[in-house]
Design an enzyme around this catalytic site. Sequence first.
Site, short mmCIF file in Angstrom:
data_model
loop_
_atom_site.label_atom_id
_atom_site.label_comp_id
_atom_site.label_asym_id
_atom_site.label_seq_id
_atom_site.Cartn_x
_atom_site.Cartn_y
_atom_site.Cartn_z
N CYS A 1 0.81 -1.22 0.00
CA CYS A 1 0.00 0.00 0.00
C CYS A 1 0.84 1.27 0.00
O CYS A 1 0.31 2.36 -0.16
CB CYS A 1 -0.92 0.01 1.22
SG CYS A 1 0.00 0.06 2.77
N CYS B 1 -1.11 -4.95 6.80
CA CYS B 1 -0.92 -3.79 7.68
C CYS B 1 -0.27 -4.21 9.01
O CYS B 1 0.46 -3.43 9.62
CB CYS B 1 -2.24 -3.11 7.96
SG CYS B 1 -3.23 -2.84 6.49
FE1 FES Z 1 -1.41 0.64 4.29
FE2 FES Z 1 -2.99 -0.53 6.08
S1 FES Z 1 -3.46 -0.04 4.01
S2 FES Z 1 -0.97 0.12 6.34
#
Ligand code: FES
Length: 132
Positions: A43, A112
């Site tokens: 992400c 995450c």
């Molecule tokens: Fe990036 Fe959770 S979506 S840390």
Amino acid sequence: MDGQDWFYTDVVKEHFIRPRNAVLFDSQIEDMDAVGEVGSPACGDIMKIWIKVKDGKIIKCMWKTFGCASAIASTSMLSEMVIGMTLEDAIKIKAKDILDKLGGLPSKKIHCSVLGDQALKKAIENYLDKHQ
Ligand code: FES
């Protein structure tokens, strides 16, 4: 989409709403001994963890992230888990251990919980590099 895909446990919500050991001011990390930083390939978010060590044990663990609620809750939990642990035990913690304490995360949010885990390992390595 199945609603269960986005189920957050009460423990996750509690740690997100009241994060433990999060860095709010730079003065909180002035006396820390080591730091680790990682970025998530999934992400692009960033996690930074600082540790303070005494007699081989983590006595303080603080963190800062640009990540999401799951990253905040996971690292808040991790920071509580490692305080009082030896470096040897703390470096063995896996994302799964954090997930177990949280009661799980939605499958799309598992990555995450890996951020804090990896940043902690880097902080411990940073500490060991400085103290060999
Ligand atoms: Fe990036 Fe959770 S979506 S840390």
